[in-house]
Design a protein around this motif. Structure first.
Motif, PDB file in Angstrom:
ATOM      1  N   ILE A 111      40.772 -19.380  31.572  1.00 38.15           N
ATOM      2  CA  ILE A 111      40.137 -18.619  30.867  1.00 38.15           C
ATOM      3  C   ILE A 111      38.774 -18.829  30.867  1.00 38.15           C
ATOM      4  CG2 ILE A 111      39.753 -17.519  28.432  1.00 38.15           C
ATOM      5  CD1 ILE A 111      42.543 -18.390  27.643  1.00 38.15           C
ATOM      6  N   ILE A 112      38.155 -17.805  31.585  1.00 36.83           N
ATOM      7  CA  ILE A 112      36.688 -18.037  32.151  1.00 36.83           C
ATOM      8  C   ILE A 112      35.740 -16.881  31.777  1.00 36.83           C
ATOM      9  CG2 ILE A 112      35.273 -18.437  34.117  1.00 36.83           C
ATOM     10  CD1 ILE A 112      37.450 -19.882  35.250  1.00 36.83           C
ATOM     11  N   GLY A 113      34.562 -17.147  31.077  1.00 32.76           N
ATOM     12  CA  GLY A 113      33.782 -16.007  30.969  1.00 32.76           C
ATOM     13  C   GLY A 113      34.299 -14.808  29.845  1.00 32.76           C
ATOM     14  N   GLU A 114      35.186 -15.481  29.137  1.00 27.23           N
ATOM     15  CA  GLU A 114      35.773 -14.313  28.255  1.00 27.23           C
ATOM     16  C   GLU A 114      34.972 -14.091  27.036  1.00 27.23           C
ATOM     17  OE1 GLU A 114      37.943 -12.200  28.639  1.00 27.23           O
ATOM     18  OE2 GLU A 114      38.914 -12.799  30.692  1.00 27.23           O
ATOM     19  N   SER A 115      35.289 -13.237  26.194  1.00 29.09           N
ATOM     20  CA  SER A 115      34.640 -13.228  24.791  1.00 29.09           C
ATOM     21  C   SER A 115      35.675 -12.644  23.784  1.00 29.09           C
ATOM     22  CB  SER A 115      33.631 -11.818  24.746  1.00 29.09           C
ATOM     23  OG  SER A 115      32.447 -12.343  25.463  1.00 29.09           O
ATOM     24  N   VAL A 116      36.346 -13.991  23.190  1.00 32.67           N
ATOM     25  CA  VAL A 116      37.617 -13.710  22.575  1.00 32.67           C
ATOM     26  C   VAL A 116      37.150 -13.072  21.096  1.00 32.67           C
ATOM     27  CG1 VAL A 116      39.618 -14.947  21.426  1.00 32.67           C
ATOM     28  CG2 VAL A 116      38.626 -15.552  23.780  1.00 32.67           C
ATOM     29  N   LYS A 117      37.775 -11.893  20.692  1.00 35.69           N
ATOM     30  CA  LYS A 117      37.562 -11.417  19.463  1.00 35.69           C
ATOM     31  C   LYS A 117      38.536 -11.741  18.289  1.00 35.69           C
ATOM     32  CE  LYS A 117      38.321  -7.141  20.951  1.00 35.69           C
ATOM     33  NZ  LYS A 117      38.649  -7.433  22.226  1.00 35.69           N
ATOM     34  N   ILE A 118      37.890 -12.015  17.082  1.00 39.36           N
ATOM     35  CA  ILE A 118      38.823 -12.587  16.131  1.00 39.36           C
ATOM     36  C   ILE A 118      38.448 -11.655  15.007  1.00 39.36           C
ATOM     37  CG2 ILE A 118      39.429 -14.425  14.439  1.00 39.36           C
ATOM     38  CD1 ILE A 118      37.960 -16.194  16.444  1.00 39.36           C
ATOM     39  N   SER A 119      38.811 -10.484  14.907  1.00 37.75           N
ATOM     40  CA  SER A 119      38.506  -9.131  13.902  1.00 37.75           C
ATOM     41  C   SER A 119      39.600  -8.955  12.952  1.00 37.75           C
ATOM     42  CB  SER A 119      37.857  -8.268  15.019  1.00 37.75           C
ATOM     43  OG  SER A 119      39.279  -7.613  15.573  1.00 37.75           O
ATOM     44  N   SER A 142      29.717 -16.307  19.284  1.00 30.51           N
ATOM     45  CA  SER A 142      28.858 -15.086  19.274  1.00 30.51           C
ATOM     46  C   SER A 142      29.433 -14.398  18.054  1.00 30.51           C
ATOM     47  CB  SER A 142      29.026 -14.241  20.488  1.00 30.51           C
ATOM     48  OG  SER A 142      28.114 -12.894  20.424  1.00 30.51           O
ATOM     49  N   SER A 143      29.814 -13.098  18.198  1.00 29.29           N
ATOM     50  CA  SER A 143      30.031 -12.341  16.790  1.00 29.29           C
ATOM     51  C   SER A 143      30.573 -10.861  17.333  1.00 29.29           C
ATOM     52  CB  SER A 143      28.860 -12.143  16.130  1.00 29.29           C
ATOM     53  OG  SER A 143      29.196 -10.961  15.083  1.00 29.29           O
ATOM     54  N   LEU A 144      31.253 -10.175  16.459  1.00 24.77           N
ATOM     55  CA  LEU A 144      31.676  -8.884  16.826  1.00 24.77           C
ATOM     56  C   LEU A 144      30.319  -8.117  17.013  1.00 24.77           C
ATOM     57  CD1 LEU A 144      34.612  -7.727  14.594  1.00 24.77           C
ATOM     58  CD2 LEU A 144      34.535  -8.513  17.056  1.00 24.77           C
ATOM     59  N   SER A 145      29.265  -8.522  16.472  1.00 28.41           N
ATOM     60  CA  SER A 145      27.729  -7.925  16.512  1.00 28.41           C
ATOM     61  C   SER A 145      27.168  -8.086  17.910  1.00 28.41           C
ATOM     62  CB  SER A 145      26.950  -8.484  15.402  1.00 28.41           C
ATOM     63  OG  SER A 145      27.143  -8.202  14.057  1.00 28.41           O
ATOM     64  N   GLY A 146      27.923  -8.867  18.776  1.00 29.23           N
ATOM     65  CA  GLY A 146      27.768  -9.401  19.981  1.00 29.23           C
ATOM     66  C   GLY A 146      28.410  -8.289  21.160  1.00 29.23           C
ATOM     67  N   LEU A 147      29.136  -7.257  20.250  1.00 34.14           N
ATOM     68  CA  LEU A 147      29.969  -6.406  21.176  1.00 34.14           C
ATOM     69  C   LEU A 147      29.522  -5.055  20.782  1.00 34.14           C
ATOM     70  CD1 LEU A 147      33.545  -8.129  21.294  1.00 34.14           C
ATOM     71  CD2 LEU A 147      31.753  -8.390  22.815  1.00 34.14           C
ATOM     72  N   ARG A 148      29.284  -4.801  19.475  1.00 33.48           N
ATOM     73  CA  ARG A 148      28.875  -3.705  18.998  1.00 33.48           C
ATOM     74  C   ARG A 148      27.824  -3.740  17.854  1.00 33.48           C
ATOM     75  NH1 ARG A 148      30.146  -5.232  14.618  1.00 33.48           N
ATOM     76  NH2 ARG A 148      32.343  -4.934  13.673  1.00 33.48           N
ATOM     77  N   ALA A 149      26.807  -2.937  17.502  1.00 32.27           N
ATOM     78  CA  ALA A 149      25.840  -3.146  16.630  1.00 32.27           C
ATOM     79  C   ALA A 149      26.293  -2.358  15.438  1.00 32.27           C
ATOM     80  CB  ALA A 149      24.438  -2.863  17.181  1.00 32.27           C
ATOM     81  N   VAL A 153      33.669 -26.331  35.469  1.00 29.03           N
ATOM     82  CA  VAL A 153      33.214 -26.153  34.069  1.00 29.03           C
ATOM     83  C   VAL A 153      33.418 -24.561  33.521  1.00 29.03           C
ATOM     84  CG1 VAL A 153      31.418 -26.416  32.474  1.00 29.03           C
ATOM     85  CG2 VAL A 153      31.550 -28.097  34.348  1.00 29.03           C
ATOM     86  N   ARG A 154      34.529 -24.680  32.501  1.00 33.96           N
ATOM     87  CA  ARG A 154      34.843 -23.355  31.709  1.00 33.96           C
ATOM     88  C   ARG A 154      33.699 -23.012  30.640  1.00 33.96           C
ATOM     89  NH1 ARG A 154      38.493 -23.889  29.058  1.00 33.96           N
ATOM     90  NH2 ARG A 154      39.142 -25.954  29.099  1.00 33.96           N
ATOM     91  N   VAL A 155      33.235 -21.807  30.497  1.00 33.51           N
ATOM     92  CA  VAL A 155      32.255 -21.280  29.638  1.00 33.51           C
ATOM     93  C   VAL A 155      32.901 -19.838  29.391  1.00 33.51           C
ATOM     94  CG1 VAL A 155      29.995 -20.543  29.299  1.00 33.51           C
ATOM     95  CG2 VAL A 155      30.607 -22.069  31.178  1.00 33.51           C
ATOM     96  N   ASN A 156      33.093 -19.793  27.590  1.00 33.87           N
ATOM     97  CA  ASN A 156      33.782 -18.822  26.973  1.00 33.87           C
ATOM     98  C   ASN A 156      32.889 -18.519  25.707  1.00 33.87           C
ATOM     99  OD1 ASN A 156      36.004 -17.781  28.541  1.00 33.87           O
ATOM    100  ND2 ASN A 156      36.593 -19.969  28.529  1.00 33.87           N
ATOM    101  N   ALA A 157      33.233 -17.602  24.876  1.00 32.93           N
ATOM    102  CA  ALA A 157      32.715 -17.235  23.823  1.00 32.93           C
ATOM    103  C   ALA A 157      33.801 -16.795  22.802  1.00 32.93           C
ATOM    104  CB  ALA A 157      31.615 -15.949  23.813  1.00 32.93           C
ATOM    105  N   VAL A 158      33.376 -16.948  21.582  1.00 26.24           N
ATOM    106  CA  VAL A 158      34.307 -16.295  20.217  1.00 26.24           C
ATOM    107  C   VAL A 158      33.445 -15.533  19.652  1.00 26.24           C
ATOM    108  CG1 VAL A 158      35.878 -18.379  20.126  1.00 26.24           C
ATOM    109  CG2 VAL A 158      33.972 -18.277  18.778  1.00 26.24           C
ATOM    110  N   CYS A 159      34.124 -14.323  19.266  1.00 26.42           N
ATOM    111  CA  CYS A 159      33.351 -13.115  18.470  1.00 26.42           C
ATOM    112  C   CYS A 159      34.139 -12.927  17.351  1.00 26.42           C
ATOM    113  CB  CYS A 159      33.332 -11.812  19.423  1.00 26.42           C
ATOM    114  SG  CYS A 159      32.488 -12.245  21.049  1.00 26.42           S
TER     115      CYS A 159
END
Length: 265
Positions: free
Chosen positions: A251-259, A147-154, A184-190
């Motif tokens: 770690i499940i359903g997380e959106s890991v920010k790399i900002s 995903s993206s930081l844009s998936g957390l704030r526009a 099955v684990r599902v996560n996102a990076v932002c």
């Protein structure tokens, strides 16, 4: 390199968007860690360049490249079929394919909105639907959505892209609930701004709106980050690899920010 050379041995990772900076580095880091990798992208010339890059460092023996337009159902099916023939069941799926695009609401066309949403969101879900059943039967696997930081704030002029990345976060969370029951684990990076072609173009366009050069805008961006710099693609790739690994098994359903500290919450 943070993983042992055999840290992902026995794993088969499918990476989409492999011709982009983040996907490219994810392929390389996965191969370095001993995984078999199927790398997908639309540009066959860039895929060949990726394979050549891997050959130079001697990590190409477990790599398959597949040219695929993920908006096309037949291409998605062929990709999963070719991946299975290459290295057996897919144990890790990295949905990295994506595009930027759009503009302010006043200027945004329906065509642009549909183009961004089709690739960034719809094709991500559609491909996952093809990969997930086998993971479910096995009772193991991991999916990482980019995903993206844009998936957390526009931000200004970012309606189409932000909406698509918000949708990816929603998909990540909803699907994580469903998949966790079956191991099955599902996560996102932002990621925020990343030193890739897409990231540099975003900085360039931001500068153009303020009548600044790329270099001037980059300095403003980096001066505004607590880390003092934008993110390198290998840093995103290593975060993805961590989320694919057993080290992240709860770690499940997380959106890991790399900002670089741009967004703290």
């Amino acid at each position: 390199m943070i993983f042992a050379q055999d840290g992902m041995k026995g794993q088969h990772i499918l990476v989409t968007g492999a011709t982009g900076g983040i996907g490219w580095q994810t392929v390389i880091e996965s191969l370095k860690a001993g995984a078999a990798v199927t790398a997908a992208g639309r540009n066959i010339d860039k895929l060949d360049d990726l394979k050549e890059d891997c050959q130079k460092t001697g990590i190409d023996d477990k790599l398959l490249i597949v040219s695929a337009d993920l908006n096309q159902e037949e291409d998605r099916k062929n990709l999963v079929d070719q991946a299975g023939k290459h290295a057996g069941p897919i144990t890790g799926l990295v949905n990295s394919a994506g595009i930027s695009g759009g503009g302010t609401v006043e200027d945004l066309s329906e065509k642009d909105m549909r183009k961004v949403m089709e690739l960034n969101y719809f094709s991500t879900v559609a491909l996952t639907q093809l990969v997930y059943p086998e993971m479910k039967v096995k009772g193991s696997g991991a999916v990482v959505n980019v995903s993206s930081l844009s998936g957390l704030r526009a931000t200004h002029g970012n309606t189409a892209y932000a909406a698509s990345k918000f949708a990816v976060i929603a998909f990540t969370q909803a699907f994580a609930h469903e998949a966790a029951e079956y191991g099955v684990r599902v996560n996102a990076v932002c990621p925020g701004f990343v030193d890739t072609e897409m990231g540099r173009n975003a900085i360039r366009k931001k500068g153009e709106r303020a009548d600044r050069s790329f270099e001037e805008q980059l300095k403003i961006v980096e001066d505004g980050l607590p880390s003092g710099r934008i993110t390198q693609p290998e840093e995103v790739a290593r975060t993805i690899l961590f989320l694919l690994s057993d080290a992240a098994e709860n770690i499940i359903g997380e959106s890991v920010k790399i900002s670089g500290g741009a967004v703290m919450r």
